[in-house]
Design an enzyme around this catalytic site. Structure first.
Site, PDB file in Angstrom:
ATOM      1  N   LYS A   1       1.387  -3.104   6.094  1.00 34.61           N
ATOM      2  CA  LYS A   1       1.809  -2.907   4.707  1.00 34.61           C
ATOM      3  C   LYS A   1       3.273  -2.495   4.623  1.00 34.61           C
ATOM      4  O   LYS A   1       3.957  -2.803   3.636  1.00 34.61           O
ATOM      5  CB  LYS A   1       0.902  -1.874   4.026  1.00 34.61           C
ATOM      6  CG  LYS A   1      -0.515  -2.388   3.800  1.00 34.61           C
ATOM      7  CD  LYS A   1      -0.516  -3.706   3.017  1.00 34.61           C
ATOM      8  CE  LYS A   1      -1.895  -4.228   2.741  1.00 34.61           C
ATOM      9  NZ  LYS A   1      -1.892  -5.473   1.924  1.00 34.61           N
TER      10      LYS A   1
ATOM     11  N   TYR B   1      -3.113  -1.292  10.016  1.00 33.26           N
ATOM     12  CA  TYR B   1      -3.053  -1.583   8.577  1.00 33.26           C
ATOM     13  C   TYR B   1      -1.800  -0.972   7.961  1.00 33.26           C
ATOM     14  O   TYR B   1      -1.081  -1.633   7.204  1.00 33.26           O
ATOM     15  CB  TYR B   1      -4.295  -1.035   7.891  1.00 33.26           C
ATOM     16  CG  TYR B   1      -4.255  -1.129   6.382  1.00 33.26           C
ATOM     17  CD1 TYR B   1      -4.586  -2.312   5.734  1.00 33.26           C
ATOM     18  CD2 TYR B   1      -3.862  -0.034   5.604  1.00 33.26           C
ATOM     19  CE1 TYR B   1      -4.540  -2.403   4.348  1.00 33.26           C
ATOM     20  CE2 TYR B   1      -3.806  -0.118   4.229  1.00 33.26           C
ATOM     21  CZ  TYR B   1      -4.147  -1.301   3.600  1.00 33.26           C
ATOM     22  OH  TYR B   1      -4.092  -1.389   2.231  1.00 33.26           O
TER      23      TYR B   1
ATOM     24  N   SER C   1       0.848  -1.193   0.000  1.00 33.18           N
ATOM     25  CA  SER C   1       0.000   0.000   0.000  1.00 33.18           C
ATOM     26  C   SER C   1       0.880   1.238   0.000  1.00 33.18           C
ATOM     27  O   SER C   1       2.004   1.220   0.508  1.00 33.18           O
ATOM     28  CB  SER C   1      -0.904   0.017   1.235  1.00 33.18           C
ATOM     29  OG  SER C   1      -1.548   1.272   1.387  1.00 33.18           O
TER      30      SER C   1
END
Length: 254
Positions: A168, A164, A149
């Site tokens: 990533k 999150y 990401s």
């Protein structure tokens, strides 16, 4: 790591390696059909993959198969990779694309929610890489594509998804390390998307951030990222490994 003039003058055994025996025409390079590609679909909760596999087989005249896999379970991943090799004979390209996000600040997120994201976004990537890497090493060739990401590389990350973002960052650096570790038998590259309009979705705050910060002023459509995966999977990218390719509509521009 520093190098002196003597280090630079040393000739590595077996080098330079030969150029790959791939097509010269760029359209042939990008054509997986030209390479005789077949497709194994993995899914967990969305059984639409079964119908999609059948449709792909019919429309493209290729072999397909759908497998139900829980990427957070090592045994499930290992079993499924074994089944794919048994059914297809080999694995040329593996796309590790499973991921999830719980958009909550860490002070509002439960430890159960934290662990759930870690098991999918981190453990799942490790399991897939480990077991498909064993296949690649036996074969002597392979191509791994990891989905990370843009949040792994920017300062102004969305504030309501710290776990999150961290997972990533792991994916990105893990992929670069694998590219070095597997340099004798496989390529590894990373795709880092920005905000895309997917079923996984994002919080209203995150979507508004996409509109505000992206130079293009919108989220990306999933059709706009397919070509990047095709490029990395194809013979057009044979001189790429360890690359982290950003596709974010200009979000991270200064």
């Amino acid at each position: 790591m520093s190098m002196n003039s003597q280090d630079c003058a040393q000739v590595r055994d077996g080098f330079p390696r030969p150029f790959p025996n791939t097509p010269t025409n760029v359209f042939d390079q990008l054509s997986l059909k030209e390479a005789g590609a077949h497709v194994a679909f993995w899914y967990n909760s969305n059984e639409a993959a079964i119908k999609m596999a059948q449709e792909f087989a019919t429309s493209h005249s290729i072999k397909t198969q759908a497998y139900k896999v829980d990427v957070s379970n090592a045994d499930s991943v290992q079993k499924s990779i074994t089944e794919v090799v048994k059914d297809f004979g080999k694995i040329d390209v593996f796309v590790a694309n499973a991921g999830m996000a719980i958009s909550k600040p860490i002070l509002e997120q439960t430890l159960e929610e934290y662990h759930k994201q870690m098991t999918v976004n981190v453990d799942g990537i490790v399991y897939c890489s480990k077991f498909v890497g064993e296949v690649f090493k036996r074969q002597g060739f392979g191509n791994l594509i990891l989905t990370s990401s843009m949040s792994a590389k920017i300062v102004n990350v969305p504030v309501d998804q710290p776990v999150y973002n961290a997972t990533k960052a792991f994916v990105t650096h893990f992929g670069k390390s694998l590219a070095r570790e597997w340099r004798e038998f496989a390529r590894v590259n990373i795709v880092s998307p920005g905000f895309f309009d997917t079923k996984m979705g994002a919080s209203p705050g995150c979507i508004n951030e996409a509109y505000r910060m992206s130079s293009l002023g919108r989220q990306g459509h999933t059709k706009e990222i397919k070509g990047l995966y095709l490029y990395l999977a194809s013979d057009a990218s044979t001189y790429m490994t360890g690359s982290d390719v950003l596709i974010d509509g200009g979000y991270v521009l200064p």
